[in-house]
Write a protein that holds these residues in place. Structure first.
Motif: not given
Length: 233
Positions: A208-209, A225-228, A84-92, A97-98
């Motif tokens: 992280n911004q 997780e809220k951002i995800v 799950k730790e790579h979720a933000l990178e994926g949306y970038e 979906d993740y």
């Protein structure tokens, strides 16, 4: 209309599960099982149209996001992973979906719907969000009425909060925890112990911004997780 998809995963069982779920949906056509990213690259360079990729991340030879960065015009991508730790990178990287393994048929269905079938709801949702709402805030012994749509974000500093609006900044004496409890949860999101942002004014999220107008706002570790979840809706 038929949706041609491929599965890129080094685990055979993952292929079986995804195909089983997709076989339950109309017009989903599996065109290739790829067991590493190199095999997928070769296929995409020579194949007919691929509309959707189910992409694992932790694979030999070439990792999932490394593979994705090599594609000039990638099809829609749904990530399927145990990490799950790579979720933000994926949306970038503009994934659809993740999905965290193990995932259910309902979760995969939601991802496929997001990829192809939810665009018709955009206008009505936007109209609801644009309804004007107001609140009074106390500053310097007076109450000031502000329009919620004009609020960009809140920034806490000790017992004070800066209310950053489109055209001005107002300082109020309040705790951010109390403020978070009275704001509409569908419109405002706490992303750091010192920051609450207006969701509709988020321009981009990178690492992280969060970027709103000319302002950079940090994302706290406890709030990632809220951002995800926000990107996943």
């Amino acid at each position: 209309m038929t949706t041609n998809y491929i599965i890129i995963d080094d685990e055979y069982i993952a292929h079986d599960i995804i195909k089983k779920y997709c076989d339950m949906l109309p017009n989903m056509n599996l065109v290739k099982n790829c067991y590493d990213a190199i095999e997928a690259l070769e296929f995409l360079n020579t194949s007919t149209t691929v509309d959707l990729i189910f992409l694992d991340l932790n694979m030999p030879k070439l990792k999932g996001f490394q593979f994705l960065r090599t594609l000039q015009k990638p099809p829609k991508v749904i990530v399927t992973t145990a990490y799950k730790e790579h979720a933000l990178e994926g949306y970038e990287l503009d994934i659809v979906d993740y999905l965290l393994k193990p995932f259910s048929f309902e979760r995969l269905l939601k991802a496929v719907n997001k990829a192809f079938y939810q665009e018709t709801n955009t206008i009505s949702s936007s109209q609801q969000e644009d309804e004007i709402q107001r609140m009074f805030i106390r500053s310097n012994k007076k109450h000031i009425q502000v329009t919620l749509n004009d609020i960009l974000y809140f920034e806490a500093s000790k017992n004070y909060i800066k209310v950053v609006l489109k055209d001005e900044t107002i300082t109020i004496r309040e705790k951010i925890t109390s403020l978070a409890n009275i704001l509409p949860q569908n419109s405002f999101l706490q992303v750091h112990r010192s920051f609450i942002v207006a969701v509709k004014h988020i321009q981009s999220i990178e690492g992280n911004q969060i970027f709103i107008s000319d302002n950079s706002i940090p994302i706290g570790k406890l709030y990632r997780e809220k951002i995800v979840e926000l990107l996943n809706n």
